[in-house]
Motif scaffolding. Structure first.
Motif, short mmCIF file in Angstrom:
data_model
loop_
_atom_site.label_atom_id
_atom_site.label_comp_id
_atom_site.label_asym_id
_atom_site.label_seq_id
_atom_site.Cartn_x
_atom_site.Cartn_y
_atom_site.Cartn_z
N ASP A 15 34.86 -9.18 -55.27
CA ASP A 15 34.78 -9.34 -53.93
C ASP A 15 33.09 -8.53 -53.92
O ASP A 15 32.42 -9.07 -53.06
CB ASP A 15 35.67 -8.52 -53.37
N ILE A 16 33.22 -7.40 -54.38
CA ILE A 16 31.91 -6.57 -54.31
C ILE A 16 30.68 -7.31 -55.03
O ILE A 16 29.76 -7.40 -54.33
CB ILE A 16 32.11 -5.41 -55.29
N GLU A 19 29.59 -10.10 -52.67
CA GLU A 19 28.56 -9.49 -51.68
C GLU A 19 27.23 -9.26 -52.00
O GLU A 19 26.20 -9.24 -51.39
CB GLU A 19 29.13 -8.05 -51.18
N HIS A 82 30.04 -1.38 -53.20
CA HIS A 82 30.28 -2.24 -52.09
C HIS A 82 28.98 -1.92 -51.11
O HIS A 82 28.85 -0.92 -50.86
CB HIS A 82 31.67 -2.01 -51.46
N SER A 84 29.43 -1.65 -48.12
CA SER A 84 29.85 -0.53 -46.77
C SER A 84 30.09 0.64 -47.34
O SER A 84 30.12 1.78 -46.52
CB SER A 84 31.34 -1.17 -46.42
N MET A 100 34.13 1.40 -54.19
CA MET A 100 34.85 0.36 -53.37
C MET A 100 34.46 0.54 -52.02
O MET A 100 33.66 1.47 -51.44
CB MET A 100 36.43 0.73 -53.67
N PRO A 101 35.05 -0.60 -51.06
CA PRO A 101 34.65 -0.43 -49.60
C PRO A 101 34.83 0.72 -48.75
O PRO A 101 35.99 1.37 -49.18
CB PRO A 101 35.46 -1.50 -49.37
N SER A 119 38.69 2.59 -52.38
CA SER A 119 38.53 2.28 -50.86
C SER A 119 38.83 3.47 -50.15
O SER A 119 39.77 4.02 -50.17
CB SER A 119 39.37 1.19 -50.47
#
Length: 201
Positions: A15-16, A19, A82, A84, A100-101, A119
């Motif tokens: 996922d990262i 992005e 990430h 974010s 992580m996010p 996260s």
């Protein structure tokens, strides 16, 4: 780009990377349980001949296994953050580390190689995470906390400022750490108490 370890952890790393518009060629695993994870092919690791041009992240949550694999691969390790996450321009982050996010890493913190800042974790100013450490989701380190190699800070744990946590220690979920923690100790509760010691490997 390759990942090593077809686990839930690898899904978050994919996922990262997505992005950042980075395509993962394959996820390598010593014992694949399927042909794909996320939408990425899973390949038996023994089929891959590694060289120094390969770029890889070890996508395994277990700190000791991550170290074992990272030390034997002749590759370039990638650091994934990430979008974010909030990372100070004055912080340093080592190779192979994943942030992580919604994680926060504040000024003058030093994050080692192959760490996980999971996260929503908070690593305050002047903290040091040695190689292979893992700060779990929602855990918080106040300023100038030192975390030794391979140590795990459990989900939702809190560590007050200036505390030193030794190498390969385990801090339990939700623990509140107000005193230094020796190497290999397992600490739980509020305030944190040592309940046993991990065997050095």
């Amino acid at each position: 780009m390759y990942l090593y370890g077809a686990s839930g952890h690898s899904k978050v790393i994919i996922d990262i990377l997505k992005e950042h518009h980075i395509v993962v060629t394959a996820v390598l695993d010593d014992a694949p349980k399927g042909d794909f994870i996320y939408d990425v092919p899973v390949v038996q690791a023994s089929q891959k001949l590694f060289d120094t041009s390969d770029v890889l992240i070890v996508s395994i949550g277990n700190n000791a296994i991550r170290k074992n694999i990272a030390q034997r691969l002749p590759v370039q390790f990638y650091t994934a953050i990430h979008p974010s996450a909030v990372v100070s321009s004055k912080a340093t982050i080592g190779v192979g580390t994943v942030v992580m996010p919604n994680a926060v890493i504040n000024a003058f913190s030093k994050i080692g190689d192959h760490c996980i800042v999971n996260s929503g974790a908070v690593v305050e100013h002047d903290c040091v995470l040695e190689n292979y450490a893992h700060v779990s989701p929602g855990a918080a380190l106040a300023g100038a906390v030192q975390v030794g190699e391979g140590s795990q800070i459990g989900i939702g744990a809190c560590v007050i400022q200036g505390v030193t946590i030794g190498k390969w220690a385990t801090i339990g979920a939700g623990a509140v750490i107000i005193d230094n923690v020796p190497d290999y100790a397992v600490v739980v509760g509020n305030p944190g108490k040592i309940i046993k010691y991990n065997e050095p490997s």
